[in-house]
Design a protein around this motif. Structure first.
Motif, PDB file in Angstrom:
ATOM      1  N   ALA A 491      -0.537  -4.332  -5.455  1.00  0.00           N
ATOM      2  CA  ALA A 491      -1.698  -5.164  -5.756  1.00  0.00           C
ATOM      3  C   ALA A 491      -1.709  -6.443  -4.933  1.00  0.00           C
ATOM      4  O   ALA A 491      -1.481  -7.547  -5.426  1.00  0.00           O
ATOM      5  CB  ALA A 491      -1.739  -5.485  -7.248  1.00  0.00           C
ATOM      6  N   ASP A 492      -1.968  -6.280  -3.662  1.00  0.00           N
ATOM      7  CA  ASP A 492      -2.154  -7.394  -2.737  1.00  0.00           C
ATOM      8  C   ASP A 492      -3.020  -6.874  -1.591  1.00  0.00           C
ATOM      9  O   ASP A 492      -2.534  -6.171  -0.704  1.00  0.00           O
ATOM     10  CB  ASP A 492      -0.806  -7.905  -2.219  1.00  0.00           C
ATOM     11  N   HIS A 493      -4.292  -7.208  -1.605  1.00  0.00           N
ATOM     12  CA  HIS A 493      -5.199  -6.641  -0.601  1.00  0.00           C
ATOM     13  C   HIS A 493      -5.068  -7.314   0.761  1.00  0.00           C
ATOM     14  O   HIS A 493      -5.683  -6.871   1.722  1.00  0.00           O
ATOM     15  CB  HIS A 493      -6.648  -6.719  -1.080  1.00  0.00           C
ATOM     16  N   GLU A 494      -4.247  -8.364   0.858  1.00  0.00           N
ATOM     17  CA  GLU A 494      -4.028  -9.029   2.141  1.00  0.00           C
ATOM     18  C   GLU A 494      -2.764  -8.536   2.846  1.00  0.00           C
ATOM     19  O   GLU A 494      -2.420  -9.030   3.918  1.00  0.00           O
ATOM     20  CB  GLU A 494      -3.946 -10.539   1.926  1.00  0.00           C
ATOM     21  N   LYS A 495      -2.100  -7.566   2.296  1.00  0.00           N
ATOM     22  CA  LYS A 495      -0.844  -7.059   2.861  1.00  0.00           C
ATOM     23  C   LYS A 495      -1.102  -6.210   4.096  1.00  0.00           C
ATOM     24  O   LYS A 495      -2.239  -5.854   4.418  1.00  0.00           O
ATOM     25  CB  LYS A 495      -0.131  -6.196   1.811  1.00  0.00           C
ATOM     26  N   VAL A 496      -0.016  -5.881   4.780  1.00  0.00           N
ATOM     27  CA  VAL A 496      -0.046  -4.960   5.916  1.00  0.00           C
ATOM     28  C   VAL A 496       0.958  -3.846   5.626  1.00  0.00           C
ATOM     29  O   VAL A 496       2.093  -4.109   5.221  1.00  0.00           O
ATOM     30  CB  VAL A 496       0.314  -5.675   7.230  1.00  0.00           C
ATOM     31  N   VAL A 497       0.536  -2.606   5.826  1.00  0.00           N
ATOM     32  CA  VAL A 497       1.404  -1.438   5.625  1.00  0.00           C
ATOM     33  C   VAL A 497       1.688  -0.820   6.993  1.00  0.00           C
ATOM     34  O   VAL A 497       0.765  -0.493   7.738  1.00  0.00           O
ATOM     35  CB  VAL A 497       0.739  -0.408   4.697  1.00  0.00           C
TER      36      VAL A 497
END
Length: 534
Positions: A491-497
């Motif tokens: 739950a972090d829409h600013e992350k990078v995968v």
């Protein structure tokens, strides 16, 4: 263009300005869009009036511009809405302008402008302030902008009706995105109002905005870019809450994009508004729906692809992923050449908005679908930086063309979109220079950070990802694996995968500001690792 207009419009280009200079006449510029209901009204009324048309032909050089196809003209000449009716000198400076005008109003303005031109000539024109001194207010990029914007989100919020402001209400998806991570209650209350008042429950998709504070009297045009941004906001809200109330509007908008706006290859630019949307469902069945502009725009498709890929990653919705991939491949094949992006097939190349938004889509595709999309992302980023970056700031396009196109414009919103995508690309590739460019570009506006309102909340989001690097999840596994899917559901829409990352196969690690966690082998263990770093 409406067939009822009696005005013989010229197309945008050098020729009508040269003709106006030779004839010693001002230019009448009308900015229209295929989705614009009031543009049609002005065609059917004022421009269909024989005496008005005769007046225009006798005293002016009439030029018509489709703002979707010519965004740089739109940004320099629009009067706050559409249609924009703008009177120019033959050199392209602005004499005066307005939005929609009735037949009588236009007739009066035509007379006044002609008198002004006869009295003052070229001296009657002016250049907008933003084009007189295009250098943005530079400053230090620091954490203050995030705190300031959080105050704006709170202070400008309409506690009675939801959303921000006390006049017309816009969805403001970038403000929602900023608030979802920092003030979730106001973000979700805004989305609740947007869904209640702007969502087309019969045909799907969202209307542009409401003219009243209580979200009443909506303008019912449906634009691809605005629907994509709102879809992404609802998908992100579902990521945080897990509530169907946010997933379902996102899925409904996916259906709208993949049916009504699907061209067979990618996504169409827009659908017009009008009274059709006020009909009951049974009446709609027998009525002709508003026209769809089937033009495939690179920038708008970039936003739609990004939003659908995120929806797919959060929900495993196969249709969202499949259509996003098809659209992305079509845009790459038809609109991209060596990193150079065309606005549409046959349109201008090298516009900042096309490079920024397509780069964002490619960076997301590299995280969701296949790391190989990084190659195209780097080509677009490198070409955009090469062509548009000057003295640490980005121009919206080449500084050439008739009228005010020769003056550079440094757009904040598009710079933010590009900087955000460059941060993603830097973390995907390990190349720090992309992040350096992003920091410099955002710093160019930092001197104005205390004057920024919620309408540019995306600036604070992008700046925070520079000042405090975002959460990165490195997955040593293929896209679509359980660990990869679990990473996207953090739950972090600013992350990078980062899929297919280095490390022991079948594990994932959390990276925060240079510090890596121990490897996780299961989704549950990955969740614990993220919790340890939060």
């Amino acid at each position: 263009m409406n067939d009822e207009t009696l005005v013989e419009w010229r197309e945008w280009g050098p020729a009508p300005f040269e003709e106006a200079r030779a004839a010693d006449r001002p230019v009448l510029l009308t900015l229209t869009a295929p989705w614009c209901h009031w543009c049609d009204r002005m065609d059917e009324e004022a421009y269909a009036n024989p005496s008005v048309a005769a007046n225009v032909h006798d005293d002016f050089l009439p030029v018509r511009v489709d703002i979707d196809r010519h965004p740089r003209v739109r940004e320099r000449y629009q009067m706050g809405g559409f249609p924009s009716t703008v009177f120019l000198t033959p050199g392209g400076d602005i004499i005066t302008g307005a939005t929609y005008m009735s037949t009588e109003s236009l007739r009066q303005v035509l007379d006044r402008v002609r008198e002004t031109w006869d009295e003052r000539g070229e001296a009657a024109g002016r250049v907008p302030r933003a084009l007189q001194d295009p250098d943005p207010p530079r400053g230090e990029l620091d954490g203050e902008v995030e705190g300031h914007m959080l105050e704006q989100v709170r202070d400008a919020f309409d506690e009675e009706y939801g959303g921000w402001g006390v006049d017309a209400k816009f969805p403001l998806p970038s403000a929602v995105g900023f608030a979802l991570k920092r003030d979730r209650d106001r973000a979700t209350r805004t989305l609740d109002a947007v869904y209640t008042h702007l969502y087309d429950t019969y045909g799907g998709g969202f209307y542009r905005y409401a003219t009243e504070r209580d979200w009443g009297d909506p303008h019912r045009e449906k634009l691809l870019d605005e629907n994509a941004a709102v879809l992404r906001a609802f998908a992100n809200a579902y990521l945080y809450t897990g509530e169907e109330a946010y997933r379902d509007p996102a899925l409904g908008t996916r259906d709208y994009l993949t049916t009504t706006l699907w061209t067979g290859d990618a996504f169409a630019g827009s659908q017009a508004g009008g009274d059709y949307y006020t009909l009951e469902p049974a009446e709609r069945e027998s009525a002709d729906p508003p026209r769809v502009d089937g033009t495939v725009f690179a920038d708008r498709n970039g936003l739609a692809i990004d939003a659908l890929l995120r929806l797919h990653a959060y929900t495993d919705d196969e249709a969202a992923g499949r259509y996003a991939e098809r659209a992305l491949d079509h845009v790459r094949e038809t609109l991209v050449d060596g990193g150079e992006v065309a606005h549409y097939d046959g349109g201008a190349t090298g516009l900042l908005s096309d490079g920024a938004r397509l780069l964002g889509a490619l960076a997301t595709a590299a995280q969701v679908l296949d790391p190989s999309y990084v190659d195209d992302a780097r080509a677009v980023a490198d070409r955009t930086i090469e062509r548009r970056l000057e003295d640490g700031t980005f121009a919206d396009g080449p500084a050439d063309g008739p009228g005010l196109l020769s003056r550079p414009l440094r757009p904040l919103e598009t710079t933010v979109e590009l900087a955000d995508a460059l941060v993603d690309l830097s973390l995907l590739t390990g190349r720090a220079e992309y992040r350096t460019v992003a920091r410099e570009a955002l710093s160019a506006f930092a001197g104005a950070r205390h004057r920024m309102g919620v309408e540019v909340a995306a600036y604070a989001t992008a700046a925070s990802r520079i000042v405090r690097p975002p959460l990165v999840i490195e997955v040593a596994d293929d896209p679509g694996s359980d660990l990869h899917r679990a990473a996207w559901r953090v739950a972090d829409h600013e992350k990078v995968v980062v899929p297919n990352a280095d490390g022991e196969a079948g594990t994932a690690r959390v990276l925060v500001d240079g510090e890596r966690s121990a490897p996780a082998e299961t989704p549950e263990e990955l969740g614990r690792r993220v919790g340890e770093f939060s």
